[in-house]
Design a protein around this motif. Sequence first.
Motif, PDB file in Angstrom:
ATOM      1  N   ILE A  50      37.534  47.365 -56.273  1.00  0.00           N
ATOM      2  CA  ILE A  50      38.608  47.841 -55.411  1.00  0.00           C
ATOM      3  C   ILE A  50      39.650  46.734 -55.299  1.00  0.00           C
ATOM      4  O   ILE A  50      39.310  45.578 -55.065  1.00  0.00           O
ATOM      5  N   GLN A  51      40.897  47.113 -55.495  1.00  0.00           N
ATOM      6  CA  GLN A  51      42.020  46.181 -55.328  1.00  0.00           C
ATOM      7  C   GLN A  51      42.795  46.605 -54.088  1.00  0.00           C
ATOM      8  O   GLN A  51      43.215  47.760 -54.000  1.00  0.00           O
ATOM      9  N   ALA A  52      42.956  45.701 -53.151  1.00  0.00           N
ATOM     10  CA  ALA A  52      43.765  45.973 -51.964  1.00  0.00           C
ATOM     11  C   ALA A  52      44.937  44.994 -51.981  1.00  0.00           C
ATOM     12  O   ALA A  52      44.738  43.784 -52.085  1.00  0.00           O
ATOM     13  N   VAL A  53      46.147  45.537 -51.913  1.00  0.00           N
ATOM     14  CA  VAL A  53      47.350  44.709 -51.898  1.00  0.00           C
ATOM     15  C   VAL A  53      48.046  44.948 -50.563  1.00  0.00           C
ATOM     16  O   VAL A  53      48.389  46.079 -50.225  1.00  0.00           O
ATOM     17  N   ILE A  54      48.240  43.867 -49.830  1.00  0.00           N
ATOM     18  CA  ILE A  54      48.887  43.914 -48.526  1.00  0.00           C
ATOM     19  C   ILE A  54      50.246  43.240 -48.689  1.00  0.00           C
ATOM     20  O   ILE A  54      50.313  42.049 -48.995  1.00  0.00           O
ATOM     21  N   ILE A  55      51.305  44.010 -48.501  1.00  0.00           N
ATOM     22  CA  ILE A  55      52.652  43.490 -48.730  1.00  0.00           C
ATOM     23  C   ILE A  55      53.390  43.395 -47.399  1.00  0.00           C
ATOM     24  O   ILE A  55      53.495  44.376 -46.662  1.00  0.00           O
ATOM     25  N   LYS A  56      53.891  42.186 -47.107  1.00  0.00           N
ATOM     26  CA  LYS A  56      54.674  41.933 -45.902  1.00  0.00           C
ATOM     27  C   LYS A  56      56.001  41.297 -46.299  1.00  0.00           C
ATOM     28  O   LYS A  56      56.118  40.717 -47.381  1.00  0.00           O
ATOM     29  N   ASP A  57      56.967  41.373 -45.406  1.00  0.00           N
ATOM     30  CA  ASP A  57      58.230  40.702 -45.668  1.00  0.00           C
ATOM     31  C   ASP A  57      58.147  39.249 -45.189  1.00  0.00           C
ATOM     32  O   ASP A  57      57.099  38.797 -44.713  1.00  0.00           O
ATOM     33  N   SER A  58      59.242  38.525 -45.301  1.00  0.00           N
ATOM     34  CA  SER A  58      59.251  37.100 -44.953  1.00  0.00           C
ATOM     35  C   SER A  58      59.017  36.854 -43.462  1.00  0.00           C
ATOM     36  O   SER A  58      58.685  35.747 -43.058  1.00  0.00           O
ATOM     37  N   LEU A  59      59.180  37.892 -42.643  1.00  0.00           N
ATOM     38  CA  LEU A  59      58.935  37.778 -41.196  1.00  0.00           C
ATOM     39  C   LEU A  59      57.512  38.190 -40.825  1.00  0.00           C
ATOM     40  O   LEU A  59      57.143  38.199 -39.654  1.00  0.00           O
ATOM     41  N   GLY A  60      56.712  38.553 -41.821  1.00  0.00           N
ATOM     42  CA  GLY A  60      55.335  38.961 -41.571  1.00  0.00           C
ATOM     43  C   GLY A  60      55.183  40.417 -41.194  1.00  0.00           C
ATOM     44  O   GLY A  60      54.119  40.834 -40.746  1.00  0.00           O
ATOM     45  N   GLU A  61      56.239  41.220 -41.393  1.00  0.00           N
ATOM     46  CA  GLU A  61      56.192  42.655 -41.090  1.00  0.00           C
ATOM     47  C   GLU A  61      55.538  43.411 -42.248  1.00  0.00           C
ATOM     48  O   GLU A  61      55.880  43.185 -43.413  1.00  0.00           O
ATOM     49  N   TYR A  62      54.632  44.299 -41.916  1.00  0.00           N
ATOM     50  CA  TYR A  62      54.007  45.123 -42.947  1.00  0.00           C
ATOM     51  C   TYR A  62      55.048  46.009 -43.619  1.00  0.00           C
ATOM     52  O   TYR A  62      55.858  46.642 -42.960  1.00  0.00           O
ATOM     53  N   LYS A  63      55.001  46.055 -44.955  1.00  0.00           N
ATOM     54  CA  LYS A  63      55.889  46.907 -45.734  1.00  0.00           C
ATOM     55  C   LYS A  63      55.126  47.927 -46.557  1.00  0.00           C
ATOM     56  O   LYS A  63      55.582  49.042 -46.752  1.00  0.00           O
ATOM     57  N   GLU A  64      53.978  47.525 -47.064  1.00  0.00           N
ATOM     58  CA  GLU A  64      53.206  48.435 -47.913  1.00  0.00           C
ATOM     59  C   GLU A  64      51.756  47.971 -47.980  1.00  0.00           C
ATOM     60  O   GLU A  64      51.467  46.774 -47.964  1.00  0.00           O
ATOM     61  N   ILE A  65      50.868  48.950 -48.069  1.00  0.00           N
ATOM     62  CA  ILE A  65      49.442  48.710 -48.303  1.00  0.00           C
ATOM     63  C   ILE A  65      49.056  49.574 -49.494  1.00  0.00           C
ATOM     64  O   ILE A  65      49.331  50.772 -49.512  1.00  0.00           O
TER      65      ILE A  65
END
Length: 109
Positions: A2-17
């Motif tokens: 299983i690959q889990a990718v947690i994407i946040k912006d430079s402010l640490g805000e969630y953008k995509e999972i």
Amino acid sequence: MIQAVIIKDSLGEYKEIRIDGHAGYAESGQDIICAAVSVLAQNAVNSIETFTDDPFQAEVNEEDGALAVRFQDSVSEKTKLLLDSMVLGLESIEESYGSQYIRIRFEEV
């Protein structure tokens, strides 16, 4: 795996999972790692939808075991807490069972 990718912006805000793949820990229908990851991810998405007003887009492909959740706007503290909880659960699974079954990657956009 299983690959889990947690994407946040430079402010640490969630953008995509993004979560996809199969753990391969046991046969399909008997794989406790796949089941645990599925429950964590589905519960997080269902909870965001039920308990917040945050808009998001979700795509599910049950055959591939894939889930993608995207946020275009900043998320509320409730959504952040729900996602932080999901990530904590995923990290606990990786720590307990090993990165040969689940690998979590963090990215910044």
